[in-house]
Design an enzyme around this catalytic site. Structure first.
Site, PDB file in Angstrom:
ATOM      1  N   LYS A 185     -33.475 -48.033  -2.081  1.00 45.60           N
ATOM      2  CA  LYS A 185     -34.183 -47.718  -1.193  1.00 45.60           C
ATOM      3  C   LYS A 185     -35.694 -47.190  -2.313  1.00 45.60           C
ATOM      4  CE  LYS A 185     -38.286 -47.043   1.772  1.00 45.60           C
ATOM      5  NZ  LYS A 185     -38.418 -45.990   2.224  1.00 45.60           N
ATOM      6  N   GLY A 188     -42.342 -46.467  -0.868  1.00 43.38           N
ATOM      7  CA  GLY A 188     -43.866 -46.611   0.111  1.00 43.38           C
ATOM      8  C   GLY A 188     -45.063 -45.838  -0.867  1.00 43.38           C
ATOM      9  N   GLY A 205     -45.463 -48.902   3.727  1.00 44.88           N
ATOM     10  CA  GLY A 205     -46.343 -48.497   5.053  1.00 44.88           C
ATOM     11  C   GLY A 205     -47.659 -48.350   4.534  1.00 44.88           C
ATOM     12  N   ASP A 255     -35.465 -47.288   5.367  1.00 42.56           N
ATOM     13  CA  ASP A 255     -34.716 -46.412   5.154  1.00 42.56           C
ATOM     14  C   ASP A 255     -33.808 -46.698   6.388  1.00 42.56           C
ATOM     15  OD1 ASP A 255     -36.577 -45.276   3.694  1.00 42.56           O
ATOM     16  OD2 ASP A 255     -37.059 -43.487   5.328  1.00 42.56           O
ATOM     17  N   LYS A 313     -34.078 -41.332   6.175  1.00 40.63           N
ATOM     18  CA  LYS A 313     -32.946 -41.371   5.085  1.00 40.63           C
ATOM     19  C   LYS A 313     -32.712 -40.947   5.397  1.00 40.63           C
ATOM     20  CE  LYS A 313     -37.601 -40.531   2.042  1.00 40.63           C
ATOM     21  NZ  LYS A 313     -38.369 -42.037   3.257  1.00 40.63           N
TER      22      LYS A 313
HETATM   23  P1  ADP Z   1     -41.197 -43.296   1.383  1.00 35.09           P
HETATM   24  O1  ADP Z   1     -41.973 -44.095   1.106  1.00 35.09           O
HETATM   25  O2  ADP Z   1     -40.104 -42.409  -0.044  1.00 35.09           O
HETATM   26  O3  ADP Z   1     -40.328 -43.071   2.256  1.00 35.09           O
HETATM   27  P2  ADP Z   1     -41.404 -40.622   3.225  1.00 35.09           P
HETATM   28  O4  ADP Z   1     -43.247 -39.768   3.488  1.00 35.09           O
HETATM   29  O5  ADP Z   1     -41.494 -41.398   4.447  1.00 35.09           O
HETATM   30  O6  ADP Z   1     -41.901 -41.543   2.172  1.00 35.09           O
HETATM   31  O7  ADP Z   1     -40.808 -39.868   3.474  1.00 35.09           O
HETATM   32  C1  ADP Z   1     -41.089 -38.218   2.186  1.00 35.09           C
HETATM   33  C2  ADP Z   1     -41.558 -37.274   3.352  1.00 35.09           C
HETATM   34  O8  ADP Z   1     -40.449 -36.404   3.474  1.00 35.09           O
HETATM   35  C3  ADP Z   1     -41.966 -36.366   1.860  1.00 35.09           C
HETATM   36  O9  ADP Z   1     -43.056 -36.850   1.287  1.00 35.09           O
HETATM   37  C4  ADP Z   1     -41.740 -34.878   2.756  1.00 35.09           C
HETATM   38  O10 ADP Z   1     -43.723 -34.939   3.186  1.00 35.09           O
HETATM   39  C5  ADP Z   1     -40.995 -35.550   4.138  1.00 35.09           C
HETATM   40  N1  ADP Z   1     -40.404 -34.217   4.242  1.00 35.09           N
HETATM   41  C6  ADP Z   1     -39.692 -33.959   5.779  1.00 35.09           C
HETATM   42  N2  ADP Z   1     -38.871 -32.725   5.496  1.00 35.09           N
HETATM   43  C7  ADP Z   1     -38.461 -32.466   4.244  1.00 35.09           C
HETATM   44  C8  ADP Z   1     -37.506 -32.154   4.093  1.00 35.09           C
HETATM   45  N3  ADP Z   1     -36.546 -31.434   4.334  1.00 35.09           N
HETATM   46  N4  ADP Z   1     -37.144 -32.026   1.730  1.00 35.09           N
HETATM   47  C9  ADP Z   1     -37.934 -32.867   1.703  1.00 35.09           C
HETATM   48  N5  ADP Z   1     -39.304 -34.203   2.015  1.00 35.09           N
HETATM   49  C10 ADP Z   1     -39.414 -33.871   3.338  1.00 35.09           C
HETATM   50 MG    MG Z   2     -41.077 -43.321   4.890  1.00 35.35          MG
END
Ligand code: ADP
Ligand code: MG
Length: 262
Positions: free
Chosen positions: A8, A11, A41, A161, A217
């Site tokens: 995966k 974004g 997103g 995810d 995730k």
């Molecule tokens: P993606 O585009 O890869 O889906 P997201 O922003 O949706 O990225 O998800 C990743 C984010 O999750 C990280 O940047 C972080 O801000 C957040 N996050 C929240 N809790 C945690 C954690 N315990 N460990 C790592 N990241 C976390």
């Molecule tokens: Mg995300």
């Protein structure tokens, strides 16, 4: 057919000049079977604001009305998907883009009236993926759901995810890898342990240490562990993160069933 590796692409790593596409092509040339699912997103939010459509999230899910859905479909299945496919093809890889609507791949139903056209996955029909894999291509999947019969709305916005976890589970994938923008799953000390058991990961969600975009995730990893032996959260910003993790040299966090270590 070899059991696939499901990747995966987040974004946050999409569109940046990272090495993910190079790695995918290199792995394909080595004979690995790959399935890619992407988010989008940030690009969707940009295009919504260009159209003057306000964005609203509830519990991390984008409230999706008629107008929003049109932009989601156009941007996710059009711009983002084709950009990835073109990038893979231009490096000499072989890829075909599709969405969860194509071939009825991701069956979904409306999650909650209040969220509009947001779908929860009901069932994965893996045949379209298998057909593309048999042809020697990487399926590049935009996470749009196909509304099951009798549901309002035949196209639904599905979390990428969650879709990745369900697809990996349905395929009985060899592994599920999330490329994102953090070094791994961060614990309460702000460190990312190389391994977490499913129970440890669940309790980090329960205690709120895992929040926001990391929740779907980790939930997807837990879901996939029913059939997938290795599920990993990896920093996609690192150079050749994907190749390294496939060689067992990568950083990131692997979630495993209790007693199992890679
Ligand atoms: P993606 O585009 O890869 O889906 P997201 O922003 O949706 O990225 O998800 C990743 C984010 O999750 C990280 O940047 C972080 O801000 C957040 N996050 C929240 N809790 C945690 C954690 N315990 N460990 C790592 N990241 C976390
Ligand atoms: Mg995300």
């Amino acid at each position: 057919m070899k059991t696939p590796i499901v990747v995966k692409i987040g974004g946050s790593t999409l569109g940046s000049h990272d090495t993910t596409i190079e790695d995918l092509v290199a792995l394909q040339k080595e004979g690995k079977t790959l399935v890619v699912i992407h988010g989008g997103g940030d690009v969707i939010t940009q295009w919504l604001s260009r159209q003057g459509i306000p964005t609203r999230f509830e519990k991390g899910l984008r409230v999706t009305d008629d107008e929003t859905l049109k932009v989601v479909v156009a941007v996710l299945c059009g711009l983002v998907n084709k950009e990835l496919v073109a990038a893979i093809q231009s490096l000499g890889g072989r890829a075909i883009g599709l969405s969860g609507v194509d071939g009825g791949l991701i069956e979904a139903r409306m999650k909650d009236e209040k969220l509009g056209y947001v779908g929860e996955v009901v069932k994965i029909n893996p045949e379209p993926i298998e057909a593309i894999l048999r042809g020697g291509y990487i399926p590049v999947i935009a996470p749009l759901g196909f509304g099951v019969k009798g549901e309002k709305g035949e196209k639904l916005n599905v979390n990428a995810d969650t879709a990745a976890g369900e697809i990996a589970a349905a395929l009985g994938a060899e592994r599920l890898i999330f490329l994102t923008d953090v070094p791994g799953i961060l614990n309460s000390a702000g460190k990312s342990p190389p391994h977490l058991s499913a129970d440890e990961a669940s309790s980090l969600i329960g205690s709120g240490v895992i929040s926001g975009g990391m929740i779907p995730k980790v939930e997807a990893c837990l879901r996939a562990l029913s059939t997938v032996p290795i599920t990993q959260i990896v920093d996609g910003r690192e150079s050749h993160a994907l190749l390294k993790v496939m060689e067992g040299k990568g950083s990131g966090t692997t979630i495993v069933l209790a007693g199992r270590r890679e």
